[in-house]
Design an enzyme around this catalytic site. Structure first.
Site, PDB file in Angstrom:
ATOM      1  CE  LYS A  22      80.318 -59.527  88.499  1.00 12.62           C
ATOM      2  NZ  LYS A  22      79.438 -59.386  87.319  1.00 12.62           N
ATOM      3  CG  ASN A  23      78.372 -63.009  87.745  1.00 20.59           C
ATOM      4  OD1 ASN A  23      78.273 -61.783  87.865  1.00 20.59           O
ATOM      5  ND2 ASN A  23      79.186 -63.569  86.864  1.00 20.59           N
ATOM      6  CB  CYS A 128      79.032 -54.712  77.215  1.00 16.99           C
ATOM      7  SG  CYS A 128      79.281 -56.453  77.378  1.00 16.99           S
ATOM      8  NE  ARG A 133      76.949 -59.977  78.143  1.00 15.31           N
ATOM      9  CZ  ARG A 133      77.244 -59.800  79.423  1.00 15.31           C
ATOM     10  NH1 ARG A 133      78.025 -58.811  79.779  1.00 15.31           N
ATOM     11  NH2 ARG A 133      76.741 -60.599  80.332  1.00 15.31           N
ATOM     12  CG  ASP A 323      82.515 -64.697  83.740  1.00 14.08           C
ATOM     13  OD1 ASP A 323      82.477 -64.132  82.636  1.00 14.08           O
ATOM     14  OD2 ASP A 323      81.497 -64.850  84.453  1.00 14.08           O
ATOM     15  NE  ARG A 415      80.465 -53.747  85.850  1.00 16.79           N
ATOM     16  CZ  ARG A 415      80.530 -54.629  84.861  1.00 16.79           C
ATOM     17  NH1 ARG A 415      81.366 -54.452  83.866  1.00 16.79           N
ATOM     18  NH2 ARG A 415      79.742 -55.681  84.827  1.00 16.79           N
TER      19      ARG A 415
HETATM   20  N1  EPU Z   1      72.674 -65.067  74.515  1.00 14.76           N
HETATM   21  C1  EPU Z   1      71.793 -64.916  73.463  1.00 14.76           C
HETATM   22  N2  EPU Z   1      70.547 -64.434  73.731  1.00 14.76           N
HETATM   23  C2  EPU Z   1      70.154 -64.119  75.009  1.00 14.76           C
HETATM   24  C3  EPU Z   1      71.057 -64.280  76.083  1.00 14.76           C
HETATM   25  C4  EPU Z   1      72.324 -64.766  75.784  1.00 14.76           C
HETATM   26  O1  EPU Z   1      72.115 -65.204  72.320  1.00 14.76           O
HETATM   27  O2  EPU Z   1      69.000 -63.692  75.196  1.00 14.76           O
HETATM   28  C5  EPU Z   1      74.037 -65.574  74.242  1.00 14.76           C
HETATM   29  C6  EPU Z   1      75.130 -64.604  74.684  1.00 14.76           C
HETATM   30  O3  EPU Z   1      75.392 -63.631  73.683  1.00 14.76           O
HETATM   31  C7  EPU Z   1      76.291 -65.534  74.935  1.00 14.76           C
HETATM   32  C8  EPU Z   1      75.620 -66.780  75.480  1.00 14.76           C
HETATM   33  O4  EPU Z   1      74.245 -66.706  75.068  1.00 14.76           O
HETATM   34  O5  EPU Z   1      76.911 -65.867  73.709  1.00 14.76           O
HETATM   35  C9  EPU Z   1      75.674 -66.918  76.982  1.00 14.76           C
HETATM   36  O6  EPU Z   1      75.308 -65.698  77.600  1.00 14.76           O
HETATM   37  P1  EPU Z   1      74.533 -65.678  78.992  1.00 14.76           P
HETATM   38  O7  EPU Z   1      73.138 -65.238  78.775  1.00 14.76           O
HETATM   39  O8  EPU Z   1      74.719 -66.977  79.698  1.00 14.76           O
HETATM   40  O9  EPU Z   1      75.290 -64.514  79.785  1.00 14.76           O
HETATM   41  P2  EPU Z   1      74.636 -63.637  80.921  1.00 14.76           P
HETATM   42  O10 EPU Z   1      73.682 -64.473  81.669  1.00 14.76           O
HETATM   43  O11 EPU Z   1      74.190 -62.344  80.375  1.00 14.76           O
HETATM   44  C10 EPU Z   1      76.286 -64.241  82.861  1.00 14.76           C
HETATM   45  C11 EPU Z   1      77.305 -63.530  83.678  1.00 14.76           C
HETATM   46  C12 EPU Z   1      78.526 -63.209  82.815  1.00 14.76           C
HETATM   47  C13 EPU Z   1      79.071 -64.513  82.247  1.00 14.76           C
HETATM   48  C14 EPU Z   1      77.975 -65.236  81.459  1.00 14.76           C
HETATM   49  C15 EPU Z   1      78.413 -66.581  80.915  1.00 14.76           C
HETATM   50  C16 EPU Z   1      76.072 -62.299  85.353  1.00 14.76           C
HETATM   51  C17 EPU Z   1      75.655 -61.000  85.907  1.00 14.76           C
HETATM   52  N3  EPU Z   1      76.757 -62.296  84.221  1.00 14.76           N
HETATM   53  O12 EPU Z   1      75.899 -63.326  81.831  1.00 14.76           O
HETATM   54  O13 EPU Z   1      79.477 -62.651  83.708  1.00 14.76           O
HETATM   55  O14 EPU Z   1      80.166 -64.239  81.413  1.00 14.76           O
HETATM   56  O15 EPU Z   1      76.834 -65.440  82.297  1.00 14.76           O
HETATM   57  O16 EPU Z   1      78.801 -67.412  81.938  1.00 14.76           O
HETATM   58  O17 EPU Z   1      75.803 -63.332  85.939  1.00 14.76           O
HETATM   59  C18 EPU Z   1      81.304 -61.339  84.361  1.00 14.76           C
HETATM   60  O18 EPU Z   1      81.028 -61.604  85.540  1.00 14.76           O
HETATM   61  O19 EPU Z   1      82.398 -60.804  84.011  1.00 14.76           O
HETATM   62  C19 EPU Z   1      80.346 -61.667  83.312  1.00 14.76           C
HETATM   63  C20 EPU Z   1      80.375 -61.109  82.116  1.00 14.76           C
END
Ligand code: EPU
Length: 437
Positions: A22-23, A128, A133, A323, A415
């Site tokens: 998915k991701n 969320c 986030r 995750d 989801r």
């Molecule tokens: N963060 C910031 N600023 C940003 C972006 C992120 O401070 O602009 C922080 C976040 O708050 C968090 C950390 O950086 O503390 C890492 O977040 P990341 O950006 O890596 O998360 P994401 O890319 O939004 C993806 C996955 C998540 C998974 C995370 C971490 C997808 C669609 N989502 O989210 O998946 O937990 O990486 O590996 O790829 C799930 O599948 O259940 C899920 C939540």
């Protein structure tokens, strides 16, 4: 709304086909906005998040077509046919709140839209269930490539004003307070693929999903190297063209099924997996006493009756994935002693703790750490799913709990886990989907 009714106690045994990630699929579908001609993506799971992304891409001028399943395909899961995406209209550039609020990964269209169309309006994703986030790192990275941003009525409004409407490459640091960002890295990498000149992303996320998107972009004609390491190098190109790509297996679904085998003292054969993406998960599971063997793309998992307690901290890849934290915690509830789980990516991602305690677990939360005192058994109870992975933890707990567990709000599960009850029932779980009420 639907609920799951699970009658716990069955030992799972048999084969499970792991779906495409998915991701990986979500940002890969968004990246297709940059290609000329048709891009065919194989292995995209059928999930509500994928439906939301497809709906968004249609609003952004894409034609989409899902083929029938490839029943003879040897390389990957055969559940779903390939998905074709063709951009036919580049006049729109807005990701509306209605879609973004159901799926945060909508933010993935920001980089591709700015790179290809020079403008983007994306509703700001709110908080969320797993915490705040922010998307500040996405915006900062794209600003460094030359995009201008302002915020208007809950939207991020971006434009490429100078350089004839084209982004310009540079060297930048992309990390944040919690380390690298997965989707932020992908967003900036996509944009840099079509920027003028060279970009170096320092502090990039190393998750396999970043590498998968880079591989797609390379097939489209992008010049990218270093993906899978913290330093990604991109030489911008003028054009990207349609191609064919298969998404990687879903490492989180695979980890969840490994724990399903372990928690039911079962024996599962997981097909179409990549164990190289799960080294930290395997490390903790083996320490707990789970037996894992790999043969080609299949993983064989079975577990001893006695589970050892462990310490585990979630970290960016290749560390233990956030995750799979909730699912591992469900397993540790039944370990013979005290385990400690620390969450370093999303420090508030503990909504499953209260629900697991309702099932007889003994978990105490202390800041971003949970201390789990193993118990002899869990009991069935009515519980509520709060986010995708918390739901998975409750399903795992329900599979082993004494009596019946009712899990409400399982739309969270839909989801991210394709055909979850069919897959679990096929290996012996006693569970059904019922209408909530
Ligand atoms: N963060 C910031 N600023 C940003 C972006 C992120 O401070 O602009 C922080 C976040 O708050 C968090 C950390 O950086 O503390 C890492 O977040 P990341 O950006 O890596 O998360 P994401 O890319 O939004 C993806 C996955 C998540 C998974 C995370 C971490 C997808 C669609 N989502 O989210 O998946 O937990 O990486 O590996 O790829 C799930 O599948 O259940 C899920 C939540």
């Amino acid at each position: 709304m639907d609920s799951f009714l699970i009658h716990g106690g069955n030992r799972l045994k048999g084969k499970v086909e792991i779906s495409g990630s998915k991701n990986s699929s979500l940002p890969i579908l968004a990246a297709c906005l940059m290609a000329e001609g048709t891009t065919t993506i194989k292995g995209v799971p059928r999930l509500s998040d994928i439906d939301s992304m497809t709906k968004l891409l249609v609003e952004l001028g894409c034609n989409t077509h899902r083929h029938d399943p490839l029943l003879t395909d040897e390389e990957g899961p055969v559940l779903n046919g390939p998905l074709d995406l063709t951009v036919t209209d580049e006049s729109k550039s807005e990701a509306r709140y209605d879609i973004v609020k159901t799926m945060r990964a909508s933010i993935c269209v920001l980089g591709p839209l700015l790179a290809k169309r020079g403008r983007a309006v994306v509703s700001i994703p709110g908080g969320c269930a797993i915490g705040d986030r922010p998307v500040d790192l996405h915006v900062r990275g794209l600003q460094k490539l030359g995009a201008d941003f302002h915020y208007e009525n809950g939207n991020i409004v971006g434009r490429v004003k100078g350089n004839g409407g084209r982004l310009k490459g540079c060297r930048m640091y992309l990390g944040g307070p919690q380390g690298p960002t997965v989707l932020g890295t992908i967003n900036v990498m996509c944009a840099a693929a079509m920027a003028e000149g060279d970009t170096v992303l320092v502090g990039a996320a190393c998750e396999p999903e970043v590498g998968d998107c880079a591989e797609l972009l390379i097939k489209m004609g992008a010049h990218i190297s270093g993906h899978g390491t913290p330093e990604i190098r991109i030489e911008g190109v003028d054009k990207l063209k349609g191609t064919e790509h298969r998404v990687i297996p879903d490492r989180i679904e695979c980890g969840t099924f490994m724990i399903a085998a372990a928690i039911t003292n079962g024996e599962l054969e997981l097909k179409h997996c990549n164990l190289d993406h799960l080294v930290a998960v395997v490390d903790r599971l083996e320490e707990i006493g789970v037996h894992i063997e790999r043969k080609d793309g299949t993983i064989f998992v079975n577990s001893a009756r006695r589970l050892n307690p462990v310490e585990m901290t979630t970290q960016p890849y290749p560390g233990f994935p956030t995750d799979v934290q909730a699912q591992l915690m469900a397993l540790l509830c039944l370990a013979d002693g005290m385990s400690v789980v620390t969450e370093r990516i999303f420090p508030d991602r503990f909504l499953h703790v209260g629900e697991l305690n309702r099932m007889g677990a003994r978990i105490r939360k202390d800041g971003s750490t949970a201390i789990i005192q193993g118990v002899k058994e869990l009991q069935g109870a009515a519980v509520m799913a709060s986010d995708l992975r918390a739901s998975a933890a409750l399903v795992l707990a329900g599979l082993v709990a004494k009596g019946t567990t009712r899990i409400d709000r399982i739309y969270h599960m839909d989801r991210g886990y394709e055909k979850i009850e069919q897959k679990l029932r096929a290996v012996g779980a006693d569970m059904e989907r019922v209408k909530e009420g």
